[in-house]
Scaffold this active site. Structure first.
Site, PDB file in Angstrom:
ATOM      1  N   ARG A   1      -1.645  -4.203   2.250  1.00 51.96           N
ATOM      2  CA  ARG A   1      -1.224  -5.088   1.303  1.00 51.96           C
ATOM      3  C   ARG A   1      -2.022  -6.345   0.949  1.00 51.96           C
ATOM      4  O   ARG A   1      -2.062  -6.965   0.123  1.00 51.96           O
ATOM      5  CB  ARG A   1       0.219  -5.407   1.688  1.00 51.96           C
TER       6      ARG A   1
ATOM      7  N   HIS B   1       7.533 -12.247   0.314  1.00 51.09           N
ATOM      8  CA  HIS B   1       8.644 -11.784   0.116  1.00 51.09           C
ATOM      9  C   HIS B   1       9.482 -11.889   0.998  1.00 51.09           C
ATOM     10  O   HIS B   1      11.123 -11.918   1.079  1.00 51.09           O
ATOM     11  CB  HIS B   1       8.302 -10.049   0.238  1.00 51.09           C
ATOM     12  N   HIS B   2       9.240 -12.092   2.400  1.00 49.50           N
ATOM     13  CA  HIS B   2      10.078 -12.118   3.500  1.00 49.50           C
ATOM     14  C   HIS B   2       9.618 -12.990   4.645  1.00 49.50           C
ATOM     15  O   HIS B   2       8.093 -12.868   4.937  1.00 49.50           O
ATOM     16  CB  HIS B   2      10.421 -10.898   4.123  1.00 49.50           C
TER      17      HIS B   2
ATOM     18  N   ARG C   1       8.483  -6.947   9.046  1.00 50.11           N
ATOM     19  CA  ARG C   1       9.626  -6.686   8.832  1.00 50.11           C
ATOM     20  C   ARG C   1       9.570  -4.997   8.203  1.00 50.11           C
ATOM     21  O   ARG C   1       9.228  -4.777   7.150  1.00 50.11           O
ATOM     22  CB  ARG C   1      10.698  -7.318   8.183  1.00 50.11           C
TER      23      ARG C   1
ATOM     24  N   GLU D   1       4.906   0.304  -4.242  1.00 47.43           N
ATOM     25  CA  GLU D   1       3.805   1.006  -4.048  1.00 47.43           C
ATOM     26  C   GLU D   1       3.414   2.221  -4.368  1.00 47.43           C
ATOM     27  O   GLU D   1       2.290   2.874  -4.478  1.00 47.43           O
ATOM     28  CB  GLU D   1       3.723   1.066  -2.174  1.00 47.43           C
TER      29      GLU D   1
ATOM     30  N   HIS E   1       3.937  -8.933  -0.900  1.00 46.33           N
ATOM     31  CA  HIS E   1       3.879  -7.764  -1.518  1.00 46.33           C
ATOM     32  C   HIS E   1       2.597  -7.757  -2.802  1.00 46.33           C
ATOM     33  O   HIS E   1       2.935  -8.900  -3.469  1.00 46.33           O
ATOM     34  CB  HIS E   1       5.253  -7.329  -2.008  1.00 46.33           C
TER      35      HIS E   1
ATOM     36  N   ARG F   1       1.021   3.039  -7.261  1.00 42.53           N
ATOM     37  CA  ARG F   1      -0.307   3.293  -6.871  1.00 42.53           C
ATOM     38  C   ARG F   1      -0.629   4.673  -6.322  1.00 42.53           C
ATOM     39  O   ARG F   1      -1.461   5.516  -6.497  1.00 42.53           O
ATOM     40  CB  ARG F   1      -0.680   2.010  -6.155  1.00 42.53           C
TER      41      ARG F   1
END
Ligand code: ADP
Length: 451
Positions: free
Chosen positions: A280, A384-385, A424, A256, A243, A259
């Protein structure tokens, strides 16, 4: 062995606790181990929601949804490399998982929208409070009520197998007891991902080298090594989600939408350097290329008023504010060339007036930045993931490279790969960990009864 049980669960996130409670309720004697001194893993930090389709909560709000639509959205979001059979389970069991949590005392009545979803299906507590902390607390309370043996500061080190290749136990290391082994028929790995381990992340995706992470300290991936040593095959580990805007102060993820609603990104020299609403990966790379490997989200009161969430960042103290751009630039914890910043914002505002960003071709220019106070949030990309992990089948059984089941070994949650494909969707992690945790617990308990 020091202890003998039917099922050992490794990890105390949402997947681990769901597995432990469900194995217990299916008649198994369970030990749950957690290497950290606190429970909850990353699950506890999840803010978005729990995706589920055609729930009572949705019906009460007249939201029309279906497991088929959730399946479609999830496959599309994952760029269609997800394991279709696992996505089928995720979507068709999602209502059952919400009902299961509700029956245990959870409040999942607020239903909101997350990225990539065709309808509102992200379930969270009334008022929109953090879903992860709530879900983990409810699961923990239910585990305690059932007298499940929970051992903190205890790391799963090695899955032990007999000569035929069946699981016979697990070697663990307790902070005080040291190494010992527990005899068990089944081990459920619910050890989460590895987003906090940048060496590991960068080896798989060099673009992410040097990124900080939104994750808790235990998310380093040692569970994947335990799985690999036990013969588990890995799937999609190279797909890692970053992210672009984590606040440097406090590591809070800044949505987000800040922005999207008009904030610009500037560097310490006071200059814009990218189309703020690019993808991203591109925004992340551009920020890392700036002095100090970070940048500042700059906005005014008109942007602030357009998005309720911004008040949260201000409340957390990550958004210094001043009544002029020069003063803002000079503030402690900011440090931007104020004269250049003033020129940059004036130039940007002229683009808003003309409707065309002559510097970076930003496609949306919602509002000029010239109202009231100005704000600066220092941001840098964060991992993040991790989408990939251990390969599992539709019973949450872990498979080897030949796609054969490793008897007695189960996996659930972020440690597994296949459910989310290459990307995801927000709200699908909590859904994943509850559904597959429950499934793994039930299957492991059944397996143990037979063995
Ligand atoms: P999920 O969302 O899939 O449930 P989480 O990140 O929430 O995953 O939880 C995983 C938990 O597992 C974390 O609390 C982490 O500290 C713990 N864990 C990771 N590796 C081990 C290990 N080898 N032994 C014990 N606990 C582990």
């Amino acid at each position: 062995p020091r202890d003998t049980v039917d099922v050992v669960v490794v990890g105390s996130g949402g997947a681990g606790f769901s597995a432990a409670v469900s194995a217990h309720d299916n008649g198994a004697k369970v030990i749950l181990i957690e290497k950290e001194p606190v429970i909850g893993g990353n699950a506890k930090l999840a803010a978005g929601g729990m995706n589920a389709a055609w729930t009572d909560q949705q019906k009460a709000k007249n939201i029309k949804d279906s497991p088929e639509l959730m399946y479609k959205d999830t496959m599309k979001g994952g760029r269609n490399i997800n394991d279709p059979a696992l996505v089928e389970i995720l979507s068709s069991h999602s209502k059952g998982s919400v009902d299961w949590m509700t029956a245990m005392g959870a409040d999942l009545n607020d239903v909101g929208r997350m990225g990539g979803a065709s309808v509102n299906r992200s379930h969270r507590p009334t008022g929109g409070a953090g879903v992860g902390a709530h879900v983990v607390q409810v699961l923990y309370d239910n585990a305690v009520k059932r007298n499940i043996d929970i051992r903190m500061n205890t790391r799963g080190v090695e899955v032990l197998k007999d000569d035929s290749g069946k699981v016979k136990g697990i070697l663990v290391k307790g902070m005080y007891k040291g190494y010992y082994w527990v005899k068990t028929d089944a081990v459920i790995l619910a050890t989460g991902g590895f987003a906090k381990n940048n060496d590991r992340v960068a080896k798989l995706d060099p673009k992410l080298k040097g990124f900080i992470s939104t994750n808790q300290p235990g998310a380093v991936g040692d569970g994947l090594d335990v799985a690999a040593n036990a013969g588990a095959a890995m799937k999609d580990v190279e797909y890692i989600q970053a992210h672009p805007t984590l606040s440097v102060k406090g590591g809070v993820m800044v949505t987000e939408a800040v922005r999207g609603n008009g904030a610009i990104l500037v560097n310490r020299e006071g200059k814009r350097f990218v189309n703020e609403i690019t993808t991203r990966d591109k925004a992340s790379a551009a920020i890392l290329a700036q002095t100090g490997k970070s940048a500042f989200l700059i906005f005014d009161d008109s942007v602030r008023k357009s998005l309720k969430k911004i008040d949260k960042y201000i409340g957390l103290g990550v958004a210094p504010t001043a009544d002029s751009l020069v003063k803002l630039g000079e503030m402690k914890g900011v440090g931007i060339d104020g004269k250049a910043l003033t020129e940059t914002v004036a130039r940007y505002n002229s683009f808003v007036t003309s409707g065309k960003d002559a510097d970076f071709e930003r496609p949306n220019l919602p509002r000029a930045l010239n109202e009231g106070n100005y704000y600066a949030i220092e941001v840098t990309p964060g991992v993040h993931h991790t989408m990939g992990g251990v390969m599992i089948d539709t019973k949450a059984e872990v498979m080897n490279a030949k796609k054969q089941v490793i008897p007695g070994l189960y996996g659930a949650g972020e440690v597994t790969g296949g459910v989310h494909g290459a990307n995801r969707l927000g709200g699908n992690a909590i859904s994943d960990i509850i559904t597959f945790g429950r499934l793994a617990g039930e299957e492991a308990a059944k397996y143990s009864k037979k063995n």
